[in-house]
Motif scaffolding. Structure first.
Motif, mmCIF file in Angstrom:
data_model
loop_
_atom_site.group_PDB
_atom_site.id
_atom_site.type_symbol
_atom_site.label_atom_id
_atom_site.label_comp_id
_atom_site.label_asym_id
_atom_site.label_seq_id
_atom_site.Cartn_x
_atom_site.Cartn_y
_atom_site.Cartn_z
ATOM 1 N N ALA A 19 0.835 -1.213 0.000
ATOM 2 C CA ALA A 19 0.000 0.000 0.000
ATOM 3 C C ALA A 19 0.870 1.264 0.000
ATOM 4 O O ALA A 19 0.573 2.221 -0.722
ATOM 5 N N ASP A 20 1.943 1.260 0.786
ATOM 6 C CA ASP A 20 2.826 2.431 0.837
ATOM 7 C C ASP A 20 3.559 2.639 -0.484
ATOM 8 O O ASP A 20 3.762 3.769 -0.925
ATOM 9 N N VAL A 21 3.952 1.544 -1.122
ATOM 10 C CA VAL A 21 4.644 1.649 -2.409
ATOM 11 C C VAL A 21 3.699 2.198 -3.468
ATOM 12 O O VAL A 21 4.054 3.118 -4.219
ATOM 13 N N VAL A 22 2.492 1.681 -3.530
ATOM 14 C CA VAL A 22 1.516 2.181 -4.504
ATOM 15 C C VAL A 22 1.230 3.662 -4.248
ATOM 16 O O VAL A 22 1.161 4.465 -5.188
ATOM 17 N N ALA A 23 1.101 4.060 -2.997
ATOM 18 C CA ALA A 23 0.872 5.472 -2.670
ATOM 19 C C ALA A 23 2.042 6.340 -3.131
ATOM 20 O O ALA A 23 1.831 7.443 -3.653
ATOM 21 N N LEU A 24 3.270 5.851 -2.966
ATOM 22 C CA LEU A 24 4.443 6.599 -3.433
ATOM 23 C C LEU A 24 4.412 6.734 -4.953
ATOM 24 O O LEU A 24 4.652 7.811 -5.494
ATOM 25 N N CYS A 28 4.171 10.217 -7.150
ATOM 26 C CA CYS A 28 5.181 10.555 -8.152
ATOM 27 C C CYS A 28 4.626 10.583 -9.571
ATOM 28 O O CYS A 28 5.374 10.833 -10.528
ATOM 29 N N GLY A 29 3.342 10.303 -9.731
ATOM 30 C CA GLY A 29 2.719 10.328 -11.047
ATOM 31 C C GLY A 29 3.109 9.170 -11.948
ATOM 32 O O GLY A 29 3.077 9.292 -13.168
ATOM 33 N N LEU A 30 3.468 8.036 -11.353
ATOM 34 C CA LEU A 30 3.920 6.888 -12.143
ATOM 35 C C LEU A 30 2.804 5.937 -12.551
ATOM 36 O O LEU A 30 2.999 5.112 -13.439
ATOM 37 N N THR A 31 1.667 6.003 -11.898
ATOM 38 C CA THR A 31 0.603 5.056 -12.217
ATOM 39 C C THR A 31 -0.191 5.552 -13.417
ATOM 40 O O THR A 31 -0.267 6.753 -13.683
ATOM 41 N N ARG A 32 -0.769 4.595 -14.132
ATOM 42 C CA ARG A 32 -1.592 4.877 -15.301
ATOM 43 C C ARG A 32 -2.863 4.053 -15.193
ATOM 44 O O ARG A 32 -2.842 2.939 -14.646
ATOM 45 N N TRP A 34 -4.411 2.174 -17.152
ATOM 46 C CA TRP A 34 -4.385 0.854 -17.793
ATOM 47 C C TRP A 34 -3.439 -0.126 -17.095
ATOM 48 O O TRP A 34 -3.372 -1.279 -17.481
ATOM 49 N N ASN A 35 -2.703 0.305 -16.089
ATOM 50 C CA ASN A 35 -1.823 -0.585 -15.329
ATOM 51 C C ASN A 35 -2.263 -0.594 -13.866
ATOM 52 O O ASN A 35 -2.314 0.453 -13.238
ATOM 53 N N ASP A 36 -2.528 -1.768 -13.342
ATOM 54 C CA ASP A 36 -2.858 -1.929 -11.929
ATOM 55 C C ASP A 36 -1.541 -2.092 -11.174
ATOM 56 O O ASP A 36 -0.870 -3.121 -11.322
ATOM 57 N N PRO A 37 -1.137 -1.098 -10.377
ATOM 58 C CA PRO A 37 0.170 -1.188 -9.721
ATOM 59 C C PRO A 37 0.301 -2.380 -8.774
ATOM 60 O O PRO A 37 1.370 -2.984 -8.698
ATOM 61 N N ALA A 38 -0.766 -2.755 -8.083
ATOM 62 C CA ALA A 38 -0.690 -3.922 -7.197
ATOM 63 C C ALA A 38 -0.474 -5.199 -8.016
ATOM 64 O O ALA A 38 0.286 -6.084 -7.602
ATOM 65 N N ALA A 39 -1.094 -5.288 -9.186
ATOM 66 C CA ALA A 39 -0.886 -6.446 -10.059
ATOM 67 C C ALA A 39 0.537 -6.452 -10.608
ATOM 68 O O ALA A 39 1.148 -7.514 -10.744
ATOM 69 N N ASP A 40 1.083 -5.261 -10.913
ATOM 70 C CA ASP A 40 2.470 -5.177 -11.377
ATOM 71 C C ASP A 40 3.433 -5.659 -10.295
ATOM 72 O O ASP A 40 4.404 -6.363 -10.578
ATOM 73 N N ILE A 41 3.154 -5.288 -9.054
ATOM 74 C CA ILE A 41 3.989 -5.743 -7.933
ATOM 75 C C ILE A 41 3.899 -7.262 -7.803
ATOM 76 O O ILE A 41 4.920 -7.947 -7.666
ATOM 77 N N ALA A 42 2.691 -7.795 -7.860
ATOM 78 C CA ALA A 42 2.507 -9.245 -7.732
ATOM 79 C C ALA A 42 3.245 -9.983 -8.846
ATOM 80 O O ALA A 42 3.901 -11.001 -8.597
ATOM 81 N N VAL A 79 10.699 3.706 -10.930
ATOM 82 C CA VAL A 79 11.718 4.376 -10.120
ATOM 83 C C VAL A 79 11.034 5.603 -9.518
ATOM 84 O O VAL A 79 10.532 6.463 -10.242
ATOM 85 N N ALA A 80 10.999 5.635 -8.214
ATOM 86 C CA ALA A 80 10.277 6.702 -7.521
ATOM 87 C C ALA A 80 11.062 7.165 -6.302
ATOM 88 O O ALA A 80 11.690 6.357 -5.624
ATOM 89 N N VAL A 81 10.996 8.459 -6.071
ATOM 90 C CA VAL A 81 11.539 9.051 -4.843
ATOM 91 C C VAL A 81 10.473 9.996 -4.315
ATOM 92 O O VAL A 81 9.896 10.787 -5.069
ATOM 93 N N ASP A 82 10.207 9.902 -3.022
ATOM 94 C CA ASP A 82 9.231 10.779 -2.381
ATOM 95 C C ASP A 82 9.452 12.216 -2.864
ATOM 96 O O ASP A 82 10.569 12.733 -2.781
ATOM 97 N N PRO A 83 8.407 12.854 -3.411
ATOM 98 C CA PRO A 83 8.571 14.216 -3.937
ATOM 99 C C PRO A 83 9.180 15.202 -2.941
ATOM 100 O O PRO A 83 9.883 16.137 -3.341
ATOM 101 N N ASN A 84 8.945 14.988 -1.640
ATOM 102 C CA ASN A 84 9.517 15.874 -0.621
ATOM 103 C C ASN A 84 10.984 15.577 -0.339
ATOM 104 O O ASN A 84 11.630 16.320 0.407
#
Length: 149
Positions: A19-24, A28-32, A34-42, A79-84
């Motif tokens: 959940a924290d990774v998907v939120a990050l 960062c504007g990486l999700t789209r 057409w892509n389910d980020p939890a499914a990508d992680i799995a 590739v993501a880094v917390d915006p702050n």
């Protein structure tokens, strides 16, 4: 393979991190759509040829990289880094961890994709020694979806 660099502890994702990774990624504007980020992680966690690396600082996830390979070429996504926290070397640290992961797997080449409109990301990767490829990427959805940008 856990490692640390400049206050960033890097390890593979755990179930409790999803959940924290998907939120990050969303921050960062990486999700789209057409892509389910939890499914990508799995999918990345399904076999030994891919992983999601997370970088923690004081137990908070502040950086990620999804890494995988086909035995010859490695790829890095999300590739993501917390915006702050951007501009403090965390992107370099998580990319170094992704490169190390691929080296340990014996993979000689790393490739990644950057959207044309994301000049900031392109400049970041060039500062790490990545060059624009002369190859053209072609894509096709195998699940019947129409092409997306």
């Amino acid at each position: 393979m856990p490692s640390s660099s400049a206050s960033l502890a890097i390890a593979e994702i755990t179930d409790n991190d999803i959940a924290d990774v998907v939120a990050l990624w969303q921050a960062c504007g990486l999700t789209r759509p057409w892509n389910d980020p939890a499914a990508d992680i799995a999918l990345a966690r399904r076999g030994p040829n891919s992983a999601v690396l997370v970088g923690r600082d004081a137990n908070a996830i502040v950086a990620t990289a999804m890494v995988g390979h086909d035995g010859h070429r490695g790829w890095v996504y999300y590739v993501a880094v917390d915006p702050n926290r951007q501009g403090k070397g965390l992107g370099r640290t998580i990319m170094a961890a992704a490169e190390d992961w691929l080296r340990a797997a014996g993979v000689p080449k790393l490739q990644l994709l950057v959207r044309r409109e994301n000049a900031k990301a392109g400049a970041f990767y060039q500062s790490l020694g990545y060059d624009e490829s002369t190859s053209v990427m072609l894509a096709k959805w195998l699940d019947g979806r129409e092409a997306t940008p």
